[in-house]
Design a protein around this motif. Structure first.
Motif, PDB file in Angstrom:
ATOM      1  N   ASP A  76       0.850  -1.183   0.000  1.00 41.75           N
ATOM      2  CA  ASP A  76       0.000   0.000   0.000  1.00 41.75           C
ATOM      3  C   ASP A  76       0.891   1.241   0.000  1.00 41.75           C
ATOM      4  O   ASP A  76       1.504   1.576   1.004  1.00 41.75           O
ATOM      5  CB  ASP A  76      -0.883  -0.027   1.253  1.00 41.75           C
ATOM      6  N   PRO A  77       0.973   1.938  -1.161  1.00 42.71           N
ATOM      7  CA  PRO A  77       1.924   3.048  -1.267  1.00 42.71           C
ATOM      8  C   PRO A  77       1.666   4.168  -0.260  1.00 42.71           C
ATOM      9  O   PRO A  77       2.585   4.874   0.132  1.00 42.71           O
ATOM     10  CB  PRO A  77       1.755   3.553  -2.703  1.00 42.71           C
ATOM     11  N   LEU A  78       0.409   4.293   0.176  1.00 48.25           N
ATOM     12  CA  LEU A  78       0.115   5.402   1.091  1.00 48.25           C
ATOM     13  C   LEU A  78       0.832   5.265   2.429  1.00 48.25           C
ATOM     14  O   LEU A  78       1.196   6.256   3.055  1.00 48.25           O
ATOM     15  CB  LEU A  78      -1.392   5.535   1.304  1.00 48.25           C
ATOM     16  N   VAL A 108      11.084   5.316 -13.438  1.00 46.93           N
ATOM     17  CA  VAL A 108       9.912   4.516 -13.055  1.00 46.93           C
ATOM     18  C   VAL A 108       8.681   4.891 -13.892  1.00 46.93           C
ATOM     19  O   VAL A 108       7.561   4.515 -13.568  1.00 46.93           O
ATOM     20  CB  VAL A 108       9.586   4.616 -11.546  1.00 46.93           C
ATOM     21  N   GLY A 109       8.920   5.609 -14.981  1.00 45.43           N
ATOM     22  CA  GLY A 109       7.840   5.861 -15.936  1.00 45.43           C
ATOM     23  C   GLY A 109       6.891   6.978 -15.549  1.00 45.43           C
ATOM     24  O   GLY A 109       5.717   6.951 -15.918  1.00 45.43           O
ATOM     25  N   SER A 167      -2.291   9.758  -8.720  1.00 49.98           N
ATOM     26  CA  SER A 167      -3.133   8.547  -8.731  1.00 49.98           C
ATOM     27  C   SER A 167      -2.402   7.442  -7.959  1.00 49.98           C
ATOM     28  O   SER A 167      -1.194   7.540  -7.703  1.00 49.98           O
ATOM     29  CB  SER A 167      -3.353   8.096 -10.168  1.00 49.98           C
ATOM     30  N   GLY A 168      -3.134   6.372  -7.634  1.00 48.53           N
ATOM     31  CA  GLY A 168      -2.540   5.243  -6.895  1.00 48.53           C
ATOM     32  C   GLY A 168      -1.338   4.666  -7.629  1.00 48.53           C
ATOM     33  O   GLY A 168      -0.300   4.381  -7.035  1.00 48.53           O
ATOM     34  N   GLY A 169      -1.472   4.522  -8.953  1.00 49.37           N
ATOM     35  CA  GLY A 169      -0.392   3.955  -9.757  1.00 49.37           C
ATOM     36  C   GLY A 169       0.851   4.837  -9.720  1.00 49.37           C
ATOM     37  O   GLY A 169       1.973   4.345  -9.603  1.00 49.37           O
ATOM     38  N   MET A 170       0.625   6.152  -9.801  1.00 50.48           N
ATOM     39  CA  MET A 170       1.756   7.105  -9.767  1.00 50.48           C
ATOM     40  C   MET A 170       2.433   7.053  -8.398  1.00 50.48           C
ATOM     41  O   MET A 170       3.657   7.104  -8.290  1.00 50.48           O
ATOM     42  CB  MET A 170       1.259   8.532 -10.023  1.00 50.48           C
ATOM     43  N   ARG A 171       1.604   6.976  -7.358  1.00 48.14           N
ATOM     44  CA  ARG A 171       2.182   6.919  -5.997  1.00 48.14           C
ATOM     45  C   ARG A 171       3.056   5.679  -5.849  1.00 48.14           C
ATOM     46  O   ARG A 171       4.122   5.731  -5.253  1.00 48.14           O
ATOM     47  CB  ARG A 171       1.058   6.883  -4.952  1.00 48.14           C
ATOM     48  N   GLN A 172       2.550   4.548  -6.406  1.00 47.76           N
ATOM     49  CA  GLN A 172       3.331   3.318  -6.278  1.00 47.76           C
ATOM     50  C   GLN A 172       4.674   3.478  -6.996  1.00 47.76           C
ATOM     51  O   GLN A 172       5.705   3.017  -6.517  1.00 47.76           O
ATOM     52  CB  GLN A 172       2.540   2.114  -6.816  1.00 47.76           C
ATOM     53  N   ARG A 173       4.676   4.199  -8.110  1.00 47.16           N
ATOM     54  CA  ARG A 173       5.944   4.401  -8.822  1.00 47.16           C
ATOM     55  C   ARG A 173       6.893   5.279  -7.999  1.00 47.16           C
ATOM     56  O   ARG A 173       8.102   5.085  -8.048  1.00 47.16           O
ATOM     57  CB  ARG A 173       5.686   5.032 -10.183  1.00 47.16           C
TER      58      ARG A 173
END
Ligand code: ADP
Ligand code: SF4
Ligand code: MG
Length: 338
Positions: free
Chosen positions: A97-99, A139-140, A156-162
């Motif tokens: 969970d990136p948060l 990381v794109g 966004s969630g995907g960006m945070r994970q990156r």
């Protein structure tokens, strides 16, 4: 001879629930070598994250027993100050969970910059900025200069994970633990991220622990695989062996439910039920026995230990040689095999 990076010996991680300790990780013995990807698979609730947190020293209230040797030094119960030094420099983690991993009040660029500064104060501010922008690009993340100035909630969630991944690889750690790193990402980004992890392994000789439930990712990435059930490793072996010759009933059930090389679906041995909550784990005998009610009770009274059946192939099961799924018994009856 493979060089050992991480050696976990008889690790037990217990949480206190009401007045009793219950082990979420129980008797785990594992090795991660340099330049290898060890995949850990198993259903939700098996203890994969609890194991990852134990290695990183991130549990605040758990009881940790056993040994976690990082390059020969036991870090199972070392002081937080020492672990802080190791974390981020020698060991990096990508969280499920990136948060949980990001500071909501700090700009993205500053967070990654701080992770670099903590372990390398030789770079000037502008060199550090350049490094962060490069990492974001790697990381794109599109428009990295712009994202540098943003806060986590703006992404966004995907960006945070990156961003989490950029932070984890910022200091080129020798050991990277990736806990379901790509679950929230779309397929294209997923493969970019996996390529980054591969680069880390190939360029830096890093050891990677990759926790995933995606067997396609396992097939593509892993050198070896450890299968976890109810806090224990039930099978370990190299990736080909586990796909082609799984022995533990749980591994067979997990690995048989994917399409085979001929593009058709192998016979499905779907095992019913879920992993029991910690408080409800069987206190004696084999932990997996309640999931396979058709086997003879006497066969699973003994607690199986993880033992080596072939060089490098370990199984925690006393009766895998005679074990049969109901479908197999039916098939034999059909073909007149007694
Ligand atoms: N801090 C905690 N306190 C009590 N129980 C926990 C804690 N963390 C995890 N658990 C329990 O430990 C078991 C393993 O959890 P987890 O490691 O998150 O599994 P996985 O990552 O394989 O899905 C679960 O039963 C979970 O409820
Ligand atoms: S020891 Fe027996 S009960 Fe346990 S997994 Fe093996 S076959 Fe099943
Ligand atoms: Mg988890």
């Amino acid at each position: 001879m493979a060089e050992k990076l991480l050696e976990i010996k008889n690790l037990k991680t217990s949480f206190r629930i009401r007045d009793e300790y219950h082990a979420a990780v129980d008797d785990v013995t594992l090795t991660v070598n340099k330049n290898e990807v060890l995949a850990i698979v198993g259903e939700s609730g098996c203890g994969k994250s609890a194991l990852a947190f134990s290695i990183m020293g991130l549990h605040t209230r758990a009881k940790i027993e056993g040994n976690i040797l990082f390059k020969g030094e036991d870090i199972a119960n070392v002081a937080p100050s020492k672990l802080n030094k190791l974390r981020g420099k020698n060991m990096g983690m990508i969280f499920q969970d990136p948060l949980t991993a990001l500071n909501p009040l700090m700009k993205i660029g500053d967070q990654i910059g701080e992770a670099i500064l903590l372990h390398n104060n030789t770079l000037s501010k502008s060199q550090r900025r350049e490094k962060v922008v490069n990492l974001l690009q790697k990381v794109g993340i599109p428009r990295p200069e712009h994202v540098f100035e943003q806060y986590p909630h703006e992404l966004s969630g995907g960006m945070r994970q990156r961003v989490v991944i950029a932070t984890a690889i910022a200091n080129e750690p020798e050991l990277l633990i990736a806990d379901e790193p790509t679950t929230a990402l779309d397929v294209t980004i997923q493969s970019q991220i996996l390529d980054l992890i591969k680069d880390l392994k190939d360029d830096m000789d890093s050891g990677i622990v990759l926790i995933t439930h995606d067997l396609g990712v396992v097939a593509e990435m892993a050198d070896r695989v450890a299968v976890m059930y109810a806090g224990q490793i039930v099978e370990v072996g190299d990736v080909l062996t586990l796909f082609e010759e799984p022995l533990h009933p749980y591994t067979r059930s997990l690995f048989n439910s994917i399409p085979n090389a001929h593009g058709t679906q192998d016979k499905l041995h779907v095992i019913q039920g879920i992993v029991p909550a910690l408080q409800n784990l069987p206190r004696s005998g084999c932990r997996f026995a309640p999931r396979i009610p058709w086997i003879d009770e006497a066969a699973h009274e003994e607690q199986p230990i993880l033992h080596e059946v072939k060089p490098g192939h370990f199984v925690r099961c006393t009766c895998y040689k005679h074990f049969k799924f109901p479908e197999e018994t039916k098939e034999e009856q059909h073909h007149g095999v007694s």
